[in-house]
Write an enzyme that holds these catalytic residues in place. Structure first.
Site: not given
Length: 303
Positions: A73, A76
């Site tokens: 991700c 993230c």
């Protein structure tokens, strides 16, 4: 800030900046702060085995923000370092519990996670608020303050530490670059990280941050429709399509598209496609399954 982007944290930061982003590729460093010392760290990595003690039980003492993230991700990789910094600066008012959803799928299932990053606030063993995607530092701080105003007086507080922990000084140039990123100034953050990387060739964090931000700026500029409209032999169109797919957390589709292009080209065109693929691989931890698989496919396509 050393890995690839949900590539949606930086994406959401960019979207938020218009209307209103460590890893991660390598293990994220512990947050540091100048507030009162506590007996437990401001940031803890949590697993299914430690969730009860580190999150549920701890939330009787202090507000716990659960950062649900994944190594693939991209957003993230931008949000998590920001949360870690804020946790370090919180002086024990709240702590951050980081959870890799791929390694701990039962926790993700329990929270009903639909996408990452997702942040859930836990107090007295119960979820009290949550948000998804990347948010600016000021907005996160205001969100936490609002929660603490409602539940803070019901928490016992963390035990005092025996002694204050010593922290390495923060490089003010890195702090300035990160502040620009937090404020949504992607161009300014990119320039700052690039200058640092040029001045310090061994500064892996600055170089990685510059790569990630540069990618997201480029991908944000692409028309999402290019995924469906780019002709198979349109190299630039396929490059843009791969960027869009990566930004939307579809690395397998992005890499497969470019590997197909490698097979369909030759000479300088093939070299250009290979170079683009290798640059995209650098956004991710080389041990990621989809990176390993894509490298094997690329080798097969080339030889």
């Amino acid at each position: 800030m050393t890995g690839a982007v949900d590539l949606s944290v930086l994406k959401e930061r960019a979207d938020a900046a218009r209307n209103r982003p460590a890893t991660p590729q390598t293990p994220r460093p512990p947050a540091t702060g100048s507030g009162p010392a506590t007996a437990i760290p401001a940031v803890v990595e949590v697993t299914e085995a430690t969730f009860e003690a580190e999150v549920i039980a701890r939330s009787d003492q202090v507000l716990v923000l659960v950062d649900l993230w994944a190594t693939w991700c991209e957003p993230c990789k931008q949000l998590s370092p920001l949360l870690e910094r804020l946790a370090g600066e919180a002086g024990g008012q709240w702590i951050l519990a980081t959870i890799d959803i791929d390694a701990n799928p039962r926790i993700a299932q329990a929270f009903g996670v639909q996408s990452v990053p997702t942040v859930v606030a836990i107090a007295q063993g119960q979820p009290v608020a949550a948000f998804q995607g990347v948010q600016p530092a000021a907005q996160i701080t205001a969100w936490v303050d609002e929660i603490l105003a409602k539940v803070g007086d019901r928490l016992t507080g963390l035990p005092a530490a025996e002694g204050a922990e010593e922290h390495e000084p923060v490089d003010p140039r890195m702090a300035e670059a990160e502040a620009k990123l937090d404020d949504g100034d992607f161009e300014g953050a990119l320039a700052a990280y690039q200058a640092l990387a040029q001045a310090e060739p061994n500064n892996v964090e600055a170089a990685s941050a510059a790569r990630n931000i540069e990618f997201v700026i480029r991908a944000q500029a692409a028309d999402p429709a290019v995924v469906d409209t780019a002709a198979p032999d349109d190299i630039e169109g396929q490059f843009a399509a791969a960027d869009v797919l990566l930004l939307n957390q579809r690395p397998d589709d992005a890499f497969d598209r470019l590997i197909a292009l490698v097979r369909a080209t030759s000479g300088d065109d093939r070299s250009a496609v290979r170079t683009r693929l290798l640059s995209l691989f650098e956004l991710f931890d080389p041990s990621e399954t989809f990176v390993v698989s894509a490298r094997r496919k690329l080798a097969s396509a080339l030889y």
